[in-house]
Scaffold this active site. Structure first.
Site, PDB file in Angstrom:
ATOM      1  N   TYR A  95     -17.582 -43.894  35.997  1.00  8.76           N
ATOM      2  CA  TYR A  95     -17.194 -44.010  34.585  1.00  8.76           C
ATOM      3  C   TYR A  95     -17.854 -45.241  33.958  1.00  8.76           C
ATOM      4  CZ  TYR A  95     -14.260 -43.978  30.417  1.00  8.76           C
ATOM      5  OH  TYR A  95     -13.826 -43.951  29.113  1.00  8.76           O
ATOM      6  N   HIS A 141     -20.896 -45.454  30.981  1.00  9.95           N
ATOM      7  CA  HIS A 141     -20.739 -46.208  29.740  1.00  9.95           C
ATOM      8  C   HIS A 141     -21.723 -47.365  29.644  1.00  9.95           C
ATOM      9  CE1 HIS A 141     -17.215 -43.701  29.398  1.00  9.95           C
ATOM     10  NE2 HIS A 141     -17.182 -44.043  28.122  1.00  9.95           N
ATOM     11  N   TRP A 188     -21.744 -35.250  25.626  1.00 15.10           N
ATOM     12  CA  TRP A 188     -21.078 -36.375  26.310  1.00 15.10           C
ATOM     13  C   TRP A 188     -19.785 -35.902  26.973  1.00 15.10           C
ATOM     14  CZ3 TRP A 188     -22.092 -40.984  28.126  1.00 15.10           C
ATOM     15  CH2 TRP A 188     -21.035 -41.846  28.428  1.00 15.10           C
ATOM     16  N   TRP A 189     -19.001 -35.149  26.227  1.00  8.19           N
ATOM     17  CA  TRP A 189     -17.741 -34.656  26.785  1.00  8.19           C
ATOM     18  C   TRP A 189     -17.994 -33.789  28.007  1.00  8.19           C
ATOM     19  CZ3 TRP A 189     -14.992 -32.714  21.743  1.00  8.19           C
ATOM     20  CH2 TRP A 189     -14.520 -33.818  21.016  1.00  8.19           C
ATOM     21  N   TYR A 244     -15.473 -51.679  19.948  1.00  9.74           N
ATOM     22  CA  TYR A 244     -14.900 -50.614  20.783  1.00  9.74           C
ATOM     23  C   TYR A 244     -14.902 -51.071  22.238  1.00  9.74           C
ATOM     24  CZ  TYR A 244     -14.396 -45.681  22.345  1.00  9.74           C
ATOM     25  OH  TYR A 244     -13.967 -44.504  22.902  1.00  9.74           O
TER      26      TYR A 244
END
Length: 104
Positions: free
Chosen positions: A18, A22, A76-77, A41
């Site tokens: 993960y 990112h 992306w999802w 963010y």
């Protein structure tokens, strides 16, 4: 400017993957988020529960409703299916959090 916080659920054993994904966030996705008015963010991990805690600032939260329809967000999802809880449309399951305190 609105501050938005939410939590998501990462599957055990995918913490490094993960983070890697990112760290290597696609430039076109970064630009999409910036164009939608998102700034400041961050996503944090609670290592005891694998809960992810996200917080961001948005110029206009209503603009965020347009993001799911974009091709890059869909891509992306789809990439993140299997490492975290997702909905039938591949979007991450996000639970909005209610703000109870803020110290500017």
């Amino acid at each position: 400017m609105q501050r938005i916080a939410f939590k998501m659920q990462l599957f055990p054993g995918f913490e490094e993957e993960y983070k890697k994904r990112h760290d290597e966030l696609w430039p076109e996705l970064k630009q999409l988020l910036k164009d939608a008015g998102i700034s400041d963010y961050s996503i944090f991990l609670d290592e005891t529960t694998n809960n992810l805690f996200g917080v961001m600032k948005a110029e206009d939260a209503a603009k965020l409703n347009d993001l799911p329809a974009t091709e890059i967000m869909q891509k992306w999802w789809k990439q993140n299916v299997g490492i975290m809880e997702t909905n039938p449309d591949n979007s991450p399951v996000q639970i909005p959090l209610k703000e109870l305190f803020y110290l500017p």
